[in-house]
Design a protein around this motif. Structure first.
Motif, PDB file in Angstrom:
ATOM      1  N   ASN A  65      -4.766   4.490  -3.716  1.00 42.51           N
ATOM      2  CA  ASN A  65      -4.279   3.589  -2.688  1.00 42.51           C
ATOM      3  C   ASN A  65      -3.057   2.805  -3.185  1.00 42.51           C
ATOM      4  O   ASN A  65      -2.933   2.578  -4.361  1.00 42.51           O
TER       5      ASN A  65
ATOM      6  N   THR B 133      -6.313  -3.309   1.840  1.00 41.61           N
ATOM      7  CA  THR B 133      -6.648  -3.207   0.419  1.00 41.61           C
ATOM      8  C   THR B 133      -7.663  -2.086   0.178  1.00 41.61           C
ATOM      9  O   THR B 133      -7.912  -1.716  -0.968  1.00 41.61           O
ATOM     10  N   ASN B 134      -8.259  -1.581   1.253  1.00 35.15           N
ATOM     11  CA  ASN B 134      -9.239  -0.502   1.166  1.00 35.15           C
ATOM     12  C   ASN B 134      -8.596   0.843   1.460  1.00 35.15           C
ATOM     13  O   ASN B 134      -7.458   0.921   1.929  1.00 35.15           O
TER      14      ASN B 134
ATOM     15  N   THR C 269     -13.277  -5.661   0.391  1.00 34.01           N
ATOM     16  CA  THR C 269     -11.897  -5.366   0.014  1.00 34.01           C
ATOM     17  C   THR C 269     -11.879  -4.479  -1.222  1.00 34.01           C
ATOM     18  O   THR C 269     -12.852  -4.383  -1.965  1.00 34.01           O
ATOM     19  N   ASN C 270     -10.730  -3.807  -1.435  1.00 36.64           N
ATOM     20  CA  ASN C 270     -10.497  -2.989  -2.630  1.00 36.64           C
ATOM     21  C   ASN C 270     -11.595  -1.950  -2.850  1.00 36.64           C
ATOM     22  O   ASN C 270     -12.109  -1.788  -3.950  1.00 36.64           O
ATOM     23  N   GLN C 271     -11.950  -1.254  -1.790  1.00 36.84           N
ATOM     24  CA  GLN C 271     -12.991  -0.233  -1.874  1.00 36.84           C
ATOM     25  C   GLN C 271     -12.537   1.053  -1.192  1.00 36.84           C
ATOM     26  O   GLN C 271     -11.647   1.061  -0.352  1.00 36.84           O
TER      27      GLN C 271
ATOM     28  N   SER D  54       0.822  -1.208   0.000  1.00 32.49           N
ATOM     29  CA  SER D  54       0.000   0.000   0.000  1.00 32.49           C
ATOM     30  C   SER D  54       0.855   1.257   0.000  1.00 32.49           C
ATOM     31  O   SER D  54       0.575   2.203  -0.718  1.00 32.49           O
TER      32      SER D  54
ATOM     33  N   GLN E 135      -3.080   2.800  -7.790  1.00 29.78           N
ATOM     34  CA  GLN E 135      -4.229   1.906  -7.855  1.00 29.78           C
ATOM     35  C   GLN E 135      -5.522   2.684  -7.649  1.00 29.78           C
ATOM     36  O   GLN E 135      -5.700   3.356  -6.649  1.00 29.78           O
TER      37      GLN E 135
ATOM     38  N   LEU F  15      -9.494   2.826  -6.816  1.00 28.59           N
ATOM     39  CA  LEU F  15     -10.504   2.063  -6.091  1.00 28.59           C
ATOM     40  C   LEU F  15     -11.862   2.583  -6.548  1.00 28.59           C
ATOM     41  O   LEU F  15     -12.302   3.641  -6.119  1.00 28.59           O
TER      42      LEU F  15
END
Length: 202
Positions: A202, A151-152, A121-123, A34, A41, A43
């Motif tokens: 992120n 991951t968020n 995740t990933n949000q 991260s 990345q 999101l």
């Protein structure tokens, strides 16, 4: 005005922050990439968690909720994939902000547990709350599996100028996910704050 209180990427020497952030969360941050991948990345998925404790309605903060939802959903003149929730010491998925019923006390720990237990995740995760400094949970939870959280991007929108305090573990999680605490004191602040949150990579 807006308030950016946990910014790790604004010129602050990162070594100083290592004394403020729990080592386990720092390790997660580094190991997940991260910190190294900051700015690379996108999101696209967003989850909005609205505080539905009694103090929110009592202070009139709920008057901001529909506009925060609308402006987040339609930011940059495009529709965003967005889920809505309400939370106090329970978390419920909702369809529209008009579905929110206000009662009880605010417990941000229940949101963190909900994110972990439901494998979110990933949000971009945004918690919207008032300026009440009361934290319902009093004990640090040392048993959480925090690996999926990094991951968020988890941020807080705090409505009102009063000081709102969180336990160190919650502050660690915000910092480790490249999130922050933002203050809104009038509706004119909403666009600026949402822009800051959605502009962060992120």
């Amino acid at each position: 005005n807006t308030e950016h209180t946990l910014d790790l990427n604004s010129g602050t020497d990162f070594d100083i922050w290592q004394f403020c952030i729990d080592k386990n969360i720092l390790d997660l941050w580094y190991n997940s990439g991260s910190f190294a991948s900051s700015g690379t990345q996108d999101l696209d998925k967003i989850s909005l968690f609205f505080d539905n404790s009694a103090s929110v309605e009592r202070g009139g903060v709920n008057a901001y909720f529909a506009e925060i939802y609308s402006k987040t959903k339609n930011f940059w003149n495009s529709l965003h994939d967005l889920d809505l929730y309400s939370y106090n010491f329970d978390v419920n998925k909702i369809l529209v902000t008009n579905d929110i019923k206000f009662w009880g006390y605010s417990d941000i720990d229940r949101v963190i547990d909900y994110i972990i237990n439901n494998h979110i995740t990933n949000q971009r995760i945004i918690l919207v709350t008032d300026n009440d400094s009361f934290n319902f949970s009093t004990l640090e939870n040392k048993t959480r599996d925090l690996g999926s959280l990094v991951t968020n991007q988890i941020s807080v929108i705090k409505i009102g100028k009063g000081i709102k305090t969180y336990k160190q573990e919650i502050n660690n999680i915000l910092a480790a996910t490249n999130g922050n605490i933002y203050e809104i004191s009038s509706t004119s602040d909403i666009d600026t704050v949402i822009g800051k949150i959605l502009d962060i990579k992120n």
